[in-house]
Design a protein around this motif. Sequence first.
Motif, PDB file in Angstrom:
ATOM      1  N   THR A   1      14.587 -12.839  -6.597  1.00  0.00           N
ATOM      2  CA  THR A   1      14.990 -14.169  -6.723  1.00  0.00           C
ATOM      3  C   THR A   1      16.214 -14.450  -5.911  1.00  0.00           C
ATOM      4  O   THR A   1      16.459 -15.016  -5.198  1.00  0.00           O
ATOM      5  N   SER A   2      17.308 -13.259  -6.363  1.00  0.00           N
ATOM      6  CA  SER A   2      18.657 -13.364  -5.733  1.00  0.00           C
ATOM      7  C   SER A   2      18.479 -13.191  -3.982  1.00  0.00           C
ATOM      8  O   SER A   2      19.099 -14.171  -3.173  1.00  0.00           O
ATOM      9  N   PHE A   3      17.803 -12.144  -3.636  1.00  0.00           N
ATOM     10  CA  PHE A   3      17.765 -11.904  -2.193  1.00  0.00           C
ATOM     11  C   PHE A   3      16.816 -12.706  -1.277  1.00  0.00           C
ATOM     12  O   PHE A   3      17.113 -13.095  -0.229  1.00  0.00           O
ATOM     13  N   LEU A   4      15.554 -12.943  -1.953  1.00  0.00           N
ATOM     14  CA  LEU A   4      14.695 -14.032  -0.975  1.00  0.00           C
ATOM     15  C   LEU A   4      15.353 -15.230  -1.105  1.00  0.00           C
ATOM     16  O   LEU A   4      14.787 -16.138  -0.136  1.00  0.00           O
ATOM     17  N   ALA A   5      16.139 -15.632  -1.904  1.00  0.00           N
ATOM     18  CA  ALA A   5      16.427 -17.292  -1.990  1.00  0.00           C
ATOM     19  C   ALA A   5      17.722 -17.318  -0.866  1.00  0.00           C
ATOM     20  O   ALA A   5      18.241 -18.450  -0.738  1.00  0.00           O
ATOM     21  N   MET A   6      18.424 -16.278  -0.333  1.00  0.00           N
ATOM     22  CA  MET A   6      19.460 -16.263   0.387  1.00  0.00           C
ATOM     23  C   MET A   6      19.576 -17.068   1.552  1.00  0.00           C
ATOM     24  O   MET A   6      20.271 -18.165   1.709  1.00  0.00           O
ATOM     25  N   ALA A   7      18.523 -16.818   2.420  1.00  0.00           N
ATOM     26  CA  ALA A   7      18.568 -17.397   3.667  1.00  0.00           C
ATOM     27  C   ALA A   7      17.829 -19.187   3.365  1.00  0.00           C
ATOM     28  O   ALA A   7      18.506 -20.077   4.120  1.00  0.00           O
ATOM     29  N   TYR A   8      17.161 -19.330   2.439  1.00  0.00           N
ATOM     30  CA  TYR A   8      16.982 -20.803   1.946  1.00  0.00           C
ATOM     31  C   TYR A   8      18.105 -21.445   1.786  1.00  0.00           C
ATOM     32  O   TYR A   8      18.295 -22.552   1.981  1.00  0.00           O
ATOM     33  N   THR A   9      18.875 -20.847   0.514  1.00  0.00           N
ATOM     34  CA  THR A   9      19.995 -21.530   0.343  1.00  0.00           C
ATOM     35  C   THR A   9      21.206 -21.778   1.239  1.00  0.00           C
ATOM     36  O   THR A   9      21.631 -22.841   1.157  1.00  0.00           O
ATOM     37  N   PHE A  10      20.990 -20.673   2.302  1.00  0.00           N
ATOM     38  CA  PHE A  10      22.246 -20.984   3.400  1.00  0.00           C
ATOM     39  C   PHE A  10      21.582 -22.088   4.146  1.00  0.00           C
ATOM     40  O   PHE A  10      22.248 -23.015   4.472  1.00  0.00           O
TER      41      PHE A  10
END
Length: 637
Positions: free
Chosen positions: A54-63
Amino acid sequence: MRRFLDRFYLSSGYAAALAMLAILALVVAQMVARWMGLLFKGGAQYAGYAMAATSFLAMAYTFNANAHIRVNLFVSTSGRWRRAVEIWCYTLAATAGCFLAWYAVKATRLSARINDISQGQDATPLWIPQTFMAIGAVIFAVALIDNLIRILLSDFKGVDQDPQPWHEHLLQSKLSRIAFCAGVLLVIYGTAQLMTGFDRDAVALKIGIFLFVLFFLLGTGLWVGLALFGVAYIGMIGFTTRDPGNAMIITVWTGASSWTLTALPLFIWMGEILYRTRLSEDMFKGLAPWMARIPGGLLHTNVVGCTVFAAVSGSSAATLTTVGKMSIPELRARGYPEFMTIGTLAGAATLGLMIPPSLTLIVYGVTVRESITKLFMAGVLPGLVLAAMFMLYIVAWYFMKPEQRPEPEPKIGIVAALKNSTLLIPVIALVVIVIGSMYTGYATATEAAAFGVVGALALATLQGSLTATTFIESLLGATRTSAMIALILMGAAFLSLSMGFTGLPRALAAWIATFDLSPVALIAALTVFYIIIGMFLDGISAVVLTMAIIEPMIRAAGIDLIWFGIFVVVVVEMAQITPPIGFNLFVLQGMTNHDITYIAKTAVPMFLIMVVMVGILVAFPGLATWLPEQLMQPPGG
């Protein structure tokens, strides 16, 4: 190409959301298996792997959604230099992102080559879950490089859009922007060479470099999590002989795949469900008839509403947004003074950090390795006392400023009031389920979070306000917030490791010990310290940034870490309403369209009440420690 990349980042967000669903399913399965007396072999480890995914896969989307936190005070006031500052920030961010991605891929390949196996009951080959870490880190690096290229070659203003037209800025030509970016890369390379190989015993130099690099990176607008990586890297190459990349990725993976941390996205998701359904609106309607009878009238709905919602959320921002959206229009329509409406809401919303389930207490507990359930219990009485103090402030205003009172509310019969109160039943039931399951020992903090999510979904479904759209929006909202906090925690874990290798925390603790401060004097000094850094950092960043240094001092002084957690939350609450970086002030600015200086003035009385609360905690430490001691006693103890 642009549409493809945006969909690519969104797809990574959806993949992270699926991983969050997996966390919920695994926690529920583990809980049910325990109740049935069965062993779900490796359930906790699998949930931890899903947390890392969850943490890593969402980083780009969150950015891409501009949900990562940065201190943009300097950026927003840089005027004609704004484009240059953004190029600086994006170049640094892209460099840090590539560094993280390189070592994430390297660690995953190494795990596959040596067939590294999990030490838990599951005996999973680690390359399998670490593949999600590598993929997420690479996508994040791609997003950072993508945004940097767009700023260099087009009029794109970055994820944090600038209202000022670019034609008024410096660096108009593409060539000048590329040259400036190259200059930044040279500065990064030169700094890394210059900072290598300092004297390991130079304590003052270590402190100076850590603080300078930290405040410089944060102050120039680099995202908080990435700034922490940068500070930690400088510390590692400057004062140790360890390979910073390998040390970083081991620490980051261990922290990101923690079972304890899985409570965080679940509590965030629960708050998102309540915010996006009709449950929050019903809460105001149920409270209003009773609050109108107290001196100060419906202003008390701000405090009581925030207190109730804090008990099922854990996020100050979620509490403020939810209660504010329902109370501000109602209070304005009834003629309540704007100063009191906004001020009481700004202060009361900080109760989301104190009253369990609290995201800040979860982060604190993970950082100092203390029981989150105990911390949750410790926050109940201080949270209620602080809420009562806020209400007393409203009562005092009512009697001291009679000319500001609005028209009295129409009288409503007891039967009608009771009928409206039935709207509170769903939310109160959820509070009882979540908090009660922990305090009775029926569930751990993580399992209670799963209770909360399932309960919120069930209530919203029964109420008819849960749709496919609200479900997906709540899940993606929780995914973004979780990834934002996770990046900060990863950077903080690397910074803690870096500081540990340099010996700085031990040296600082020894230095402060030479002053022979009493515990009360130490707490007084730390109060001022946290108020100052709270002016520039959000609460979670303040906690994770400082604990590596503060924790050894607190242990050496003999201060109870459970009590200190509540103390930290109170002073961090102050940070939410102090300019220039008070997060609640920014949220209220967007909701009310008032200038942030006006909103800050309305929050001053609430800030002073919190200062008094610190004094009460010091004078009566049992306020925080009594409940966990009573409820955590073994039978017959």
